[in-house]
Design a protein around this motif. Sequence first.
Motif, PDB file in Angstrom:
ATOM      1  N   TYR A  22     -12.245  -5.856  -0.428  1.00  0.00           N
ATOM      2  CA  TYR A  22     -12.556  -4.710   0.426  1.00  0.00           C
ATOM      3  C   TYR A  22     -11.820  -4.830   1.755  1.00  0.00           C
ATOM      4  CZ  TYR A  22     -14.962  -1.145   3.132  1.00  0.00           C
ATOM      5  OH  TYR A  22     -15.233  -0.042   3.904  1.00  0.00           O
ATOM      6  N   MET A  23     -10.948  -3.874   2.000  1.00  0.00           N
ATOM      7  CA  MET A  23     -10.277  -3.747   3.283  1.00  0.00           C
ATOM      8  C   MET A  23     -10.276  -2.275   3.674  1.00  0.00           C
ATOM      9  SD  MET A  23      -6.908  -6.216   2.917  1.00  0.00           S
ATOM     10  CE  MET A  23      -6.502  -6.031   4.660  1.00  0.00           C
ATOM     11  N   GLU A  24     -10.148  -2.011   4.973  1.00  0.00           N
ATOM     12  CA  GLU A  24     -10.007  -0.651   5.468  1.00  0.00           C
ATOM     13  C   GLU A  24      -8.645  -0.499   6.138  1.00  0.00           C
ATOM     14  OE1 GLU A  24     -13.270   0.303   8.015  1.00  0.00           O
ATOM     15  OE2 GLU A  24     -14.767   0.124   6.413  1.00  0.00           O
ATOM     16  N   PHE A  25      -8.027   0.671   5.930  1.00  0.00           N
ATOM     17  CA  PHE A  25      -6.712   0.957   6.484  1.00  0.00           C
ATOM     18  C   PHE A  25      -6.780   2.272   7.250  1.00  0.00           C
ATOM     19  CE2 PHE A  25      -5.992  -1.930   3.087  1.00  0.00           C
ATOM     20  CZ  PHE A  25      -4.814  -2.611   3.355  1.00  0.00           C
ATOM     21  N   CYS A  37     -10.866   6.539   7.193  1.00  0.00           N
ATOM     22  CA  CYS A  37     -10.041   5.411   6.777  1.00  0.00           C
ATOM     23  C   CYS A  37      -9.754   5.517   5.287  1.00  0.00           C
ATOM     24  CB  CYS A  37     -10.722   4.068   7.078  1.00  0.00           C
ATOM     25  SG  CYS A  37     -12.229   3.761   6.116  1.00  0.00           S
ATOM     26  N   PHE A  38      -8.783   4.750   4.843  1.00  0.00           N
ATOM     27  CA  PHE A  38      -8.608   4.434   3.431  1.00  0.00           C
ATOM     28  C   PHE A  38      -9.220   3.048   3.221  1.00  0.00           C
ATOM     29  CE2 PHE A  38      -5.016   7.173   4.559  1.00  0.00           C
ATOM     30  CZ  PHE A  38      -5.166   8.183   3.625  1.00  0.00           C
ATOM     31  N   TRP A  39      -9.761   2.805   2.035  1.00  0.00           N
ATOM     32  CA  TRP A  39     -10.411   1.516   1.822  1.00  0.00           C
ATOM     33  C   TRP A  39     -10.318   1.119   0.355  1.00  0.00           C
ATOM     34  CZ3 TRP A  39     -14.531   1.423  -1.601  1.00  0.00           C
ATOM     35  CH2 TRP A  39     -15.120   2.667  -1.903  1.00  0.00           C
ATOM     36  N   GLY A  40     -10.543  -0.151   0.103  1.00  0.00           N
ATOM     37  CA  GLY A  40     -10.553  -0.636  -1.269  1.00  0.00           C
ATOM     38  C   GLY A  40      -9.982  -2.020  -1.401  1.00  0.00           C
ATOM     39  N   SER A  41      -9.549  -2.378  -2.612  1.00  0.00           N
ATOM     40  CA  SER A  41      -8.980  -3.695  -2.884  1.00  0.00           C
ATOM     41  C   SER A  41      -7.593  -3.787  -2.255  1.00  0.00           C
ATOM     42  CB  SER A  41      -8.851  -3.928  -4.393  1.00  0.00           C
ATOM     43  OG  SER A  41     -10.000  -3.494  -5.080  1.00  0.00           O
ATOM     44  N   ARG A  42      -7.287  -4.921  -1.687  1.00  0.00           N
ATOM     45  CA  ARG A  42      -5.944  -5.113  -1.140  1.00  0.00           C
ATOM     46  C   ARG A  42      -4.904  -5.075  -2.249  1.00  0.00           C
ATOM     47  NH1 ARG A  42      -5.873 -10.368   1.980  1.00  0.00           N
ATOM     48  NH2 ARG A  42      -5.817 -11.245  -0.114  1.00  0.00           N
ATOM     49  N   MET A 152      -2.404  -1.871  -1.792  1.00  0.00           N
ATOM     50  CA  MET A 152      -2.876  -0.856  -0.857  1.00  0.00           C
ATOM     51  C   MET A 152      -1.806  -0.458   0.151  1.00  0.00           C
ATOM     52  SD  MET A 152      -6.051   0.417  -1.026  1.00  0.00           S
ATOM     53  CE  MET A 152      -6.760   0.618   0.595  1.00  0.00           C
ATOM     54  N   TYR A 153      -0.989  -1.418   0.570  1.00  0.00           N
ATOM     55  CA  TYR A 153       0.026  -1.125   1.577  1.00  0.00           C
ATOM     56  C   TYR A 153       1.047  -0.109   1.058  1.00  0.00           C
ATOM     57  CZ  TYR A 153      -1.911  -5.214   3.905  1.00  0.00           C
ATOM     58  OH  TYR A 153      -2.759  -6.113   4.509  1.00  0.00           O
ATOM     59  N   GLU A 154       1.280  -0.107  -0.227  1.00  0.00           N
ATOM     60  CA  GLU A 154       2.193   0.845  -0.839  1.00  0.00           C
ATOM     61  C   GLU A 154       1.487   2.148  -1.185  1.00  0.00           C
ATOM     62  OE1 GLU A 154       5.267   1.129  -4.671  1.00  0.00           O
ATOM     63  OE2 GLU A 154       4.058  -0.690  -4.350  1.00  0.00           O
ATOM     64  N   LEU A 155       0.210   2.073  -1.567  1.00  0.00           N
ATOM     65  CA  LEU A 155      -0.512   3.250  -2.022  1.00  0.00           C
ATOM     66  C   LEU A 155      -0.900   4.181  -0.878  1.00  0.00           C
ATOM     67  CD1 LEU A 155      -1.865   4.910  -4.219  1.00  0.00           C
ATOM     68  CD2 LEU A 155      -3.833   3.360  -4.112  1.00  0.00           C
ATOM     69  N   PRO A 157       0.550   5.187   2.008  1.00  0.00           N
ATOM     70  CA  PRO A 157       1.511   6.247   2.377  1.00  0.00           C
ATOM     71  C   PRO A 157       1.667   7.322   1.301  1.00  0.00           C
ATOM     72  CG  PRO A 157       2.402   4.075   2.871  1.00  0.00           C
ATOM     73  CD  PRO A 157       1.170   3.853   2.056  1.00  0.00           C
ATOM     74  N   VAL A 158       1.573   6.931   0.045  1.00  0.00           N
ATOM     75  CA  VAL A 158       1.650   7.906  -1.047  1.00  0.00           C
ATOM     76  C   VAL A 158       0.458   8.856  -0.977  1.00  0.00           C
ATOM     77  CG1 VAL A 158       1.599   8.199  -3.553  1.00  0.00           C
ATOM     78  CG2 VAL A 158       2.973   6.361  -2.532  1.00  0.00           C
ATOM     79  N   ALA A 159      -0.736   8.302  -0.790  1.00  0.00           N
ATOM     80  CA  ALA A 159      -1.939   9.134  -0.686  1.00  0.00           C
ATOM     81  C   ALA A 159      -1.876  10.050   0.529  1.00  0.00           C
ATOM     82  CB  ALA A 159      -3.180   8.246  -0.624  1.00  0.00           C
ATOM     83  N   GLU A 160      -1.322   9.569   1.624  1.00  0.00           N
ATOM     84  CA  GLU A 160      -1.198  10.396   2.824  1.00  0.00           C
ATOM     85  C   GLU A 160      -0.330  11.626   2.560  1.00  0.00           C
ATOM     86  OE1 GLU A 160      -1.725   7.075   6.381  1.00  0.00           O
ATOM     87  OE2 GLU A 160       0.272   7.446   5.535  1.00  0.00           O
ATOM     88  N   ARG A 161       0.784  11.435   1.877  1.00  0.00           N
ATOM     89  CA  ARG A 161       1.651  12.576   1.566  1.00  0.00           C
ATOM     90  C   ARG A 161       0.928  13.592   0.676  1.00  0.00           C
ATOM     91  NH1 ARG A 161       5.539   8.349   1.293  1.00  0.00           N
ATOM     92  NH2 ARG A 161       5.381   8.216  -0.986  1.00  0.00           N
ATOM     93  N   ILE A 162       0.154  13.097  -0.281  1.00  0.00           N
ATOM     94  CA  ILE A 162      -0.591  13.993  -1.172  1.00  0.00           C
ATOM     95  C   ILE A 162      -1.656  14.760  -0.392  1.00  0.00           C
ATOM     96  CG2 ILE A 162      -2.207  14.036  -3.117  1.00  0.00           C
ATOM     97  CD1 ILE A 162      -0.606  11.628  -4.262  1.00  0.00           C
TER      98      ILE A 162
END
Length: 290
Positions: A22-25, A37-42, A152-155, A157-162
């Motif tokens: 569990y981390m928050e971004f 925030c975005f959150w979940g498994s690193r 998560m670090y890659e996901l 930015p993808v989710a942000e664009r969507i």
Amino acid sequence: MMKLHQIYHPITATPYKCTKEYMEFPPCDALKPYIRCFWGSREVVAGMGNRPAVPEPVIPDTCMDIIFTVNHTDHSIESSFCGIDDRTFFTQSCGEKQNSYFIFGIRFYPWSVSMFTEDSMKNTKNAFFDAGYHFSGIKKEITAQLFDIKDMYELVPVAERILLHHFHDKFSSHIVLLATSKILETKGSLRIADLKQEVLVSSRQLERLFLEYVGIPPKSLAAIVRYQYMWNDFVFHPDLPLVDAVYKYGYSDQAHLCREFKKYHSMNISEARNHALPNVGNIQDGSYEL
């Protein structure tokens, strides 16, 4: 868009928690007014083996979440949307103990979810739905990425664009935004009779609009907002005397404050602090701030 996110910072029962599970971004600047925030498994988490699942409290935070659970063992994806909760519930670790999984969540502020959804927020309080019911486009586009992206670090930015692609602020209510602003400015202590005078609408119309765009009446939102401001104080300002908190948040006495806190948190103040503080040692590095 009113900058409500700058005066209101809802937190979880374990606001310091930061583990591989569990981390928050924080979102990008364009989404900060709308996404807490975005959150979940690193990254993909291996099966738990024989470790017992530990129930975790999920406290009312006025937020709403889209959650994707990716099971890499049986190659399946589950998605859900949870509306605002006005009571604590307990969750356990996702999936079967032997399965490898990845969790990705999007946490919306209460005033912003209507700007991304395809349906009304009526009847979403304390409820879980398949994410496709309210967010079919977002679900489809994010799901298409989940087996290819395992970090998560890659996901994020993808989710942000969507999300930016699906943003539509025409599905917002100026009255709801204004009323929410008044609720936040008073830390949830504004009486609804005074609130309707501030926004110049009837109580019935105000409640109808809140149910449509937020999912709960303004009185319920105000009560949870007051609890959240209070919980922030108890976590981050532990030296605040209880008698001062009573005055600050408009309670009749200490017993009233303690009853209200336990109603929402399912623990008394001391128990809640003790549950939150063991995670201080896992606090994230300077690359993450909320």
